[in-house]
Each structure stands twice: as structure tokens, then as C-alpha cells.
Design a protein around this motif. Structure first.
Motif, short mmCIF file in Angstrom:
data_model
loop_
_atom_site.label_atom_id
_atom_site.label_comp_id
_atom_site.label_asym_id
_atom_site.label_seq_id
_atom_site.Cartn_x
_atom_site.Cartn_y
_atom_site.Cartn_z
N LYS A 239 0.81 -1.22 0.00
CA LYS A 239 0.00 0.00 0.00
C LYS A 239 0.84 1.27 0.00
O LYS A 239 0.44 2.30 -0.54
CB LYS A 239 -0.94 -0.01 1.21
N THR A 240 2.02 1.22 0.62
CA THR A 240 2.87 2.41 0.69
C THR A 240 3.73 2.58 -0.55
O THR A 240 4.35 3.62 -0.74
CB THR A 240 3.80 2.33 1.92
N GLY A 241 3.79 1.55 -1.39
CA GLY A 241 4.63 1.63 -2.58
C GLY A 241 6.07 1.27 -2.33
O GLY A 241 6.91 1.36 -3.23
N LYS A 242 6.39 0.84 -1.10
CA LYS A 242 7.77 0.45 -0.77
C LYS A 242 7.73 -0.75 0.18
O LYS A 242 7.09 -0.70 1.22
CB LYS A 242 8.53 1.60 -0.10
N MET A 243 8.43 -1.81 -0.20
CA MET A 243 8.56 -2.96 0.69
C MET A 243 9.59 -2.70 1.78
O MET A 243 9.47 -3.22 2.88
CB MET A 243 8.96 -4.21 -0.11
N TYR A 244 10.60 -1.90 1.47
CA TYR A 244 11.72 -1.66 2.40
C TYR A 244 11.82 -0.15 2.62
O TYR A 244 12.32 0.60 1.76
CB TYR A 244 13.02 -2.22 1.82
#
Length: 303
Positions: A239-244
Motif C-alpha cells: 500500500k505504501t509503494g515500498k517494501m523496504y
């Protein structure tokens, strides 16, 4: 037969014995390590024949991936390289259990055969998904921090050492009756995602990586052994567009390590790959990454 001829033969026989005793096979050995994108999530069913054919002169010692404290960690045997050394591979030190997945090892070896035709190649692999090189990010997967107590005093670095010790202790990996002479030729490291989830840990990545790679080189008995780092990437599949969240900090540290340290380079093609899931590359990604690793380590050795 005259006395001179007899004397010559008598002197020759001991020399023949010495030559027979010192006959050895030279084998280039490469270490593959890291976390799950070194394990590999490529699907064996999607492998082209061009990658799996004619790997007759390639052997692999794959240490059993295990949690910290697990006494089976690092156990393995030398075998010819086949598909199945990816996620869910296991070994008890007497037999191995191949999985339905592969990592970079197949295309890596295939490409190396082009660079070193008619030479024998050996791969030592120990990696474990989710592992960190910082003890504060060990979680349930484990840490490579050498001084970390882990569980029962055993951590991922200990599993690595066991893998290397067991592999290097075998003096005839292909059972051809000739003693093998290992030529350490490179370290391939694909890891960092687990260290990119917390800011303070990501900031320490460069120092942790430098220390660990120095010790891995020492374990392989070559202080300037070439190192290729695989740059971590992010699928952006949440959802945030970043896994890390702090992936850029780890990427910066990896670039810094490749820039500052001797005999080190970095592979950046990971930024272009498609994904098997939110964290792991697809089959084509692992095939390409293995080839890029081989290209890079060859160039470092050529220098």
C-alpha cells in the motif's frame, strides 16, 4: 642391460612415485551467500534447456539453511550441479533434498564455463531467507553478525563457517581419485533487504558489510578475494509503494562499499526485474542475475 641403465631406472622410480603423489586437479571455487534472493525463487519448470545442459564440470556444496541455534545448519555434500538449489533445499550432510526452485547458481556456472572452458568449477553456497547482518534485525530468521550469540551460541555466520569448513575439507569432490586443489576465485553476496526495514540498522549497513566481507575473505584464505555485491531492489508491491522503508540507505551503503573497497564491484540489473511475489525475482530475473554475477566476477579476476 648395462650398469648405467640400471642406475638410471633405479633413480627414476622414486621420481615417478613423487609425481604420482603430487598430481592434483585445480578447481576454481566461488562462494554464494546472502538471504532469500540468493536462495532463489526461480521455478525449475521454467528453466530453458540451454541453462541446464552440459554442466558436467560443475560441482556444488550447498550448506543446509537453518535458523540460529539449529545444529543441522551448514551440513552438506559435494554433488554435481542440478536444478533445485533454491528455496526449500535441505541437506543432512549425507544426502540432499532438491527443491522445485533455483537461484543464480545455474546461469552463473553456465556463464563461467564460457569464460573458463575445460576448467572445473566448484560452488559453495550458504544463504538463508530473511537473515540480517545486524543482530538487532535477527528476528526469527537469524543474523550473520559474528559476535551475535544467536540461539545456543550459534548464528548464521557459524552456519557459513561450517559450510566452508566441510566443503574445503573434502580433497576429491568429483571422486576421480585425484586430489583437488581449490583456487578461491570470488564471493557473490545478495542480501540487505532485512536491514532496510529500520533506519538505525540501515545506517549501520556499510560497517556491518565491510566487517562481514573481511571475515568471509579470511575464511576462504584470501584477503583480496574479488567480491560482487547484488544491489537490492524494491517491488513496491504494497500500500505504501515500498517494501523496504529504508532501502535507499542500504543501496547507498552497497554502492559505497563497491566504490571504496579494493577488488569489489556491484551488479545493478536487479532494478529491472519482474517479481515472483512481493519480495523475490521471477525465473528470468535469477537467470539474468546469475549471468551478470559471472560477468562481474570474471572481470575482477581478470584484473
Amino acid at each position: 642391460m648395462n650398469r648405467t641403465a640400471l642406475t638410471f631406472i633405479a633413480l627414476l622410480f622414486p621420481l615417478i612415485g613423487i609425481c604420482q603423489q603430487t598430481e592434483r586437479d585445480s578447481i576454481r571455487v566461488f562462494y554464494l551467500g546472502g538471504q532469500s534472493n540468493m536462495d532463489g525463487f526461480g521455478k525449475n519448470a521454467e528453466l530453458p534447456d540451454s541453462i541446464t545442459s552440459n554442466l558436467n564440470n560443475v560441482w556444488i556444496f550447498h550448506g543446509n539453511p537453518a535458523p540460529d541455534g539449529d545444529e543441522t545448519g551448514g551440513l552438506g555434500i559435494w554433488t554435481k550441479l542440478l536444478p533445485g538449489h533454491g528455496w526449500e533445499f535441505s541437506s543432512d550432510g549425507k544426502e540432499k533434498k532438491l527443491s522445485d526452485f533455483f537461484g543464480v547458481e545455474l546461469s552463473f556456472a553456465k556463464k563461467l564455463q564460457e569464460y573458463y572452458p575445460n576448467e572445473k568449477i566448484a560452488i559453495i553456497k550458504y544463504s538463508r531467507g530473511g537473515t540480517s547482518i545486524d543482530s538487532l534485525a535477527a528476528g526469527r530468521y537469524g543474523s550473520w553478525e559474528p559476535d551475535f550469540k544467536g540461539k545456543n551460541g550459534i548464528n548464521q555466520y557459524d552456519h557459513f563457517l561450517r559450510t566452508v569448513d566441510m566443503a574445503m575439507d573434502v580433497n576429491d569432490i568429483d571422486n576421480n581419485g585425484v586430489e583437488d586443489y581449490f583456487i578461491p576465485s570470488g564471493i557473490i553476496w545478495m542480501q540487505g533487504e532485512s536491514d532496510a526495514l529500520r533506519e538505525e540498522i540501515a545506517f549501520r549497513y556499510y560497517g556491518n558489510l565491510k566487517r562481514l566481507m573481511d571475515l568471509v575473505r579470511a575464511a576462504l584464505h584470501k584477503d583480496d578475494l574479488p567480491i560482487v555485491i547484488g544491489k537490492i531492489s524494491d517491488s513496491g508491491n504494497n500500500k505504501t509503494g515500498k517494501m523496504y522503508k529504508y532501502g535507499e540507505l542500504v543501496q547507498y551503503a552497497q554502492e559505497k562499499f563497491a566504490r571504496k573497497e579494493q577488488n569489489v564491484t556491484i551488479v545493478r540489473s536487479t532494478q529491472q526485474y519482474n517479481y515472483y511475489d512481493a519480495w523475490h525475482y521471477d525465473s528470468n530475473g535469477y537467470i539474468d542475475l546469475g549471468e551478470k554475477f559471472a560477468d562481474a566476477i570474471y572481470l575482477l579476476n581478470k584484473k
